[in-house]
Write an enzyme that holds these catalytic residues in place. Structure first.
Site, PDB file in Angstrom:
ATOM      1  N   HIS A 215       0.817  -1.226   0.000  1.00 45.36           N
ATOM      2  CA  HIS A 215       0.000   0.000   0.000  1.00 45.36           C
ATOM      3  C   HIS A 215       0.843   1.267   0.000  1.00 45.36           C
ATOM      4  CE1 HIS A 215      -2.408   3.222   1.950  1.00 45.36           C
ATOM      5  NE2 HIS A 215      -3.327   2.775   1.130  1.00 45.36           N
ATOM      6  N   GLU A 255      -4.135  -4.504   9.314  1.00 40.63           N
ATOM      7  CA  GLU A 255      -4.372  -3.623   8.164  1.00 40.63           C
ATOM      8  C   GLU A 255      -3.464  -2.398   8.166  1.00 40.63           C
ATOM      9  OE1 GLU A 255      -8.345  -3.031   6.684  1.00 40.63           O
ATOM     10  OE2 GLU A 255      -9.157  -4.391   8.195  1.00 40.63           O
ATOM     11  N   HIS A 257      -1.410   0.745   6.890  1.00 38.37           N
ATOM     12  CA  HIS A 257      -1.542   1.693   5.791  1.00 38.37           C
ATOM     13  C   HIS A 257      -0.292   2.584   5.722  1.00 38.37           C
ATOM     14  CE1 HIS A 257      -5.528   0.600   4.473  1.00 38.37           C
ATOM     15  NE2 HIS A 257      -5.956   0.602   5.728  1.00 38.37           N
ATOM     16  N   GLU A 272      -4.948   0.060  10.901  1.00 37.12           N
ATOM     17  CA  GLU A 272      -6.365   0.425  10.910  1.00 37.12           C
ATOM     18  C   GLU A 272      -7.126  -0.201  12.075  1.00 37.12           C
ATOM     19  OE1 GLU A 272     -10.099   0.966   7.794  1.00 37.12           O
ATOM     20  OE2 GLU A 272      -8.165   0.269   7.072  1.00 37.12           O
TER      21      GLU A 272
END
Length: 283
Positions: A215, A255, A257, A272
């Site tokens: 990401h 998660e 990022h 996240e």
């Protein structure tokens, strides 16, 4: 590796920036920003729950961040004052340009915007319809950005002249991008690859673990980079040759990022699931 809780369930830590030894994090689902130091935390409510603050960067007089939910770029100055500047179309990536202005991508209008500290906004078309510009970085006096749906890397002068470089892999879905000492690193979320492009436009691609869905990326002084692997809940480090030399598990459902590299070489990652991960060299 340490984890610091910075938000409640569902608030979504997303972007990370480091300013004067403090870590700033956007909470994309809460419409808020959190400033963390070793001894305290301070939360800034934007007063707009649907603002969706995304990417954040250190800029002149404080931090600047994109608000993709209400088409604004926000700023929190050194005194803690919150302000916002309207821009035309879902801002996402943001960086300080070579001219010391702020530059951000406008996802829904296929443009890049230049913003001065006085709030003056100038927009430039990227020249690719439906390109969906994502992250942006500055290198060698120019701006470089990923076109997630256009499957190209864009390059723009500070006067708005654009050059595009198609990626060798079709449907790669580039997102993160970061300028290094000799080239610009980027990641291909749909292709599970990292990429690097030089000033001459030559592109190299490097494989990442299958299903990792990279990401964000931050280039390092040694010519390598750190990459968040959103799909596998981990963090990868690549050396200057593009070889994966380290993969760190951040936890199931984490998660990851945005990320930032601190002055001591440690890495901060927004998860996240509600926390910040702090990784020191050798962990």
């Amino acid at each position: 590796m340490s984890h610091t809780e910075i938000s409640g369930p569902g608030e979504g830590p997303y972007g990370v920036a480091i300013v004067a030894g403090e870590v700033w994090t956007t909470l994309v689902h809460a419409g808020a920003i959190v400033r963390s130091s070793r001894s305290s935390q301070e939360r800034y409510d934007l007063g707009a729950p649907a603002a969706r603050p995304m990417v954040i960067t250190a800029g002149t007089d404080g931090v600047w961040f994109t608000r993709s939910g209400d088409d604004q770029v926000g700023r929190i100055d050194a005194s803690g004052n919150i302000s916002a500047i309207a821009v035309p179309g879902a801002p996402y990536g943001i960086c300080v340009g070579p001219d010391n202005a702020l530059w951000c991508t406008l996802m829904s209008t296929d443009q890049v915007a230049r913003i001065t500290v006085l709030g003056e906004v100038t927009t430039y078309p990227i020249g690719v319809a439906g390109g969906f510009p994502a992250m942006i970085t500055a290198s060698s006096g120019e701006l470089w950005f990923t076109l997630n749906q256009g499957n190209v890397i864009g390059r723009m002068t500070t006067t708005g002249e654009v050059t595009t470089y198609p990626l060798p892999t079709s449907g790669a879905g580039p997102v993160g991008i970061s300028a290094g000492p000799d080239a610009v690193w980027f990641v291909e979320l749909q292709a599970d690859q990292a990429g690097r492009i030089g000033a001459d436009g030559k592109i190299e691609e490097f494989p990442l673990p299958p299903g990792s869905k990279p990401h964000a990326v931050v280039a390092t002084a040694d010519g390598g980079c750190w990459i968040t692997l959103w799909g596998s809940g981990s963090l990868a480090r690549l050396d200057a040759s593009g070889t994966v030399v380290e993969v760190l598990e951040l936890g199931e459902g984490s998660e990851p990022h945005g990320l930032a590299v601190d002055t001591d070489g440690s890495v901060w990652v927004a998860l996240e699931n509600g926390s910040l991960a702090h990784i020191h060299a050798g962990e």
